[in-house]
Each structure stands twice: as structure tokens, then as C-alpha cells.
Design a protein around this motif. Structure first.
Motif, PDB file in Angstrom:
ATOM      1  N   ASP A  90      49.011  37.038  44.535  1.00 44.37           N
ATOM      2  CA  ASP A  90      48.144  37.877  43.786  1.00 44.37           C
ATOM      3  C   ASP A  90      47.031  38.147  44.689  1.00 44.37           C
ATOM      4  N   GLN A  98      36.996  37.421  41.278  1.00 39.95           N
ATOM      5  CA  GLN A  98      38.211  37.119  40.205  1.00 39.95           C
ATOM      6  C   GLN A  98      38.527  35.658  40.939  1.00 39.95           C
ATOM      7  N   TYR A  99      38.491  35.412  41.942  1.00 42.17           N
ATOM      8  CA  TYR A  99      38.985  34.131  42.491  1.00 42.17           C
ATOM      9  C   TYR A  99      37.967  32.908  42.661  1.00 42.17           C
ATOM     10  N   ARG A 139      47.859  40.844  46.979  1.00 40.32           N
ATOM     11  CA  ARG A 139      48.060  42.132  46.279  1.00 40.32           C
ATOM     12  C   ARG A 139      46.614  42.745  45.978  1.00 40.32           C
ATOM     13  N   ASP A 140      45.898  41.774  45.600  1.00 36.16           N
ATOM     14  CA  ASP A 140      44.439  42.444  45.459  1.00 36.16           C
ATOM     15  C   ASP A 140      43.666  42.902  46.747  1.00 36.16           C
ATOM     16  N   GLU A 141      43.827  42.102  47.857  1.00 30.14           N
ATOM     17  CA  GLU A 141      43.226  42.460  48.987  1.00 30.14           C
ATOM     18  C   GLU A 141      43.959  43.579  49.522  1.00 30.14           C
ATOM     19  N   TYR A 182      37.092  41.887  44.071  1.00 26.95           N
ATOM     20  CA  TYR A 182      38.336  41.074  43.660  1.00 26.95           C
ATOM     21  C   TYR A 182      38.097  39.445  44.116  1.00 26.95           C
TER      22      TYR A 182
END
Length: 153
Positions: A42, A73-74, A45-47, A70
Motif C-alpha cells: 500500500d 495516512q500512515y 502504491r500510494d507513493e 499520503y
């Protein structure tokens, strides 16, 4: 004196306890490994989506480029973990508060590429997890991560 039936029952009971314990420990380990695998995928993908947007010329402020949305989100908002020099520098105290998914994202971010595997990432997280017992909470965690990863960044 125990009868053969009593011995069999004791052996079965011990076997069932051993199997239940192994399943509980194994289940917890498999859960952590699956969280790590999904978090790596994930995060990458976000990166990649963020990088593709920049490559297409989508408008992004300087703040969005330095602190991509993003990351929030982490739980890796760079504004929350800056040192006196403005560098991204979470500490041991921050690391202890992070969820497993955040720790995985931090390891991938510091590594700069996909980790060699899920088990390797798990081992790196456990290495850094031992950090607070040996160092002060104010120690930058990236220094410990570098030592665990074996490579300077």
C-alpha cells in the motif's frame, strides 16, 4: 498406578494444549506478517500514485511535495516529527506509539526501496523495537533504524 487409558488422556490433553498454543502464536505471527506485506504494498502504491501525479504536472504546493498527503495516512506527517534543524526525525518515544503499519511505512521510507521480504521487514521492526530499552527517548529513531538496516541513508 496409572492405567493405559489415563496415560492416553494425559498425552492427548498435552498434545491439544501444545497444538492450541502453537496455533495461537502462529496465528498472531501470520497476522503481523500479513499486515507488513499489505503495508509495504500500500505504501509503495500510494507513493507511486503521488510521484505519477507530479510527473504529469499536476499542481502541487511546495508543502505537498515535501510532506505528501499520503504520509499522513500512515501517521508520518513530517510536520509532527521535525527536529530543531527542520529534518524529519522521530524519536524512540514516537516509535513506541506507532502502529505496526506506521512502522512498516517508516522502514520502507528510510530504506528507499522495497524491502527484501516480509520476514526481513519484521526482523528490522523487532530490532528497532528493542531500541527504547537501550537508549533515551530523545534519540532519533532513524539512527537506530540505520544500524538495524545495516546501511546509512
Amino acid at each position: 498406578m496409572k492405567t493405559p487409558t489415563t496415560r492416553r488422556r494425559v498425552v492427548w490433553a498435552l498434545s491439544l494444549c501444545t497444538i492450541a498454543t502453537c496455533m495461537a502464536v502462529g496465528g498472531a505471527l501470520l497476522f503481523e506478517l500479513s499486515v507488513i506485506g499489505y503495508a509495504v504494498r500500500d505504501f509503495r502504491r500510494d507513493e507511486a500514485i503521488a510521484q505519477a501525479g507530479i510527473a504529469r504536472g499536476e499542481p502541487a504546493t511546495l508543502e505537498e511535495r515535501l510532506n505528501p498527503p499520503y504520509l499522513k495516512q500512515y501517521g508520518l506527517d513530517r510536520n509532527l516529527y521535525t527536529d530543531s534543524h527542520g529534518n524529519f526525525s522521530p524519536t524512540g518515544a514516537d516509535w513506541r506509539q506507532w502502529a505496526l503499519r506506521t512502522k512498516v511505512a517508516a522502514i520502507v521510507m528510510w530504506l528507499g526501496h522495497d524491502p527484501p521480504g516480509t520476514w526481513w521487514t519484521f526482523a528490522q521492526i523487532k530490532c528497532v523495537d528493542r531500541f527504547p530499552q537501550a537508549h533515551a527517548d530523545s534519540e532519533p529513531i532513524v539512527d537506530v533504524a540505520d544500524a538495524c538496516l545495516g546501511t546509512p541513508h
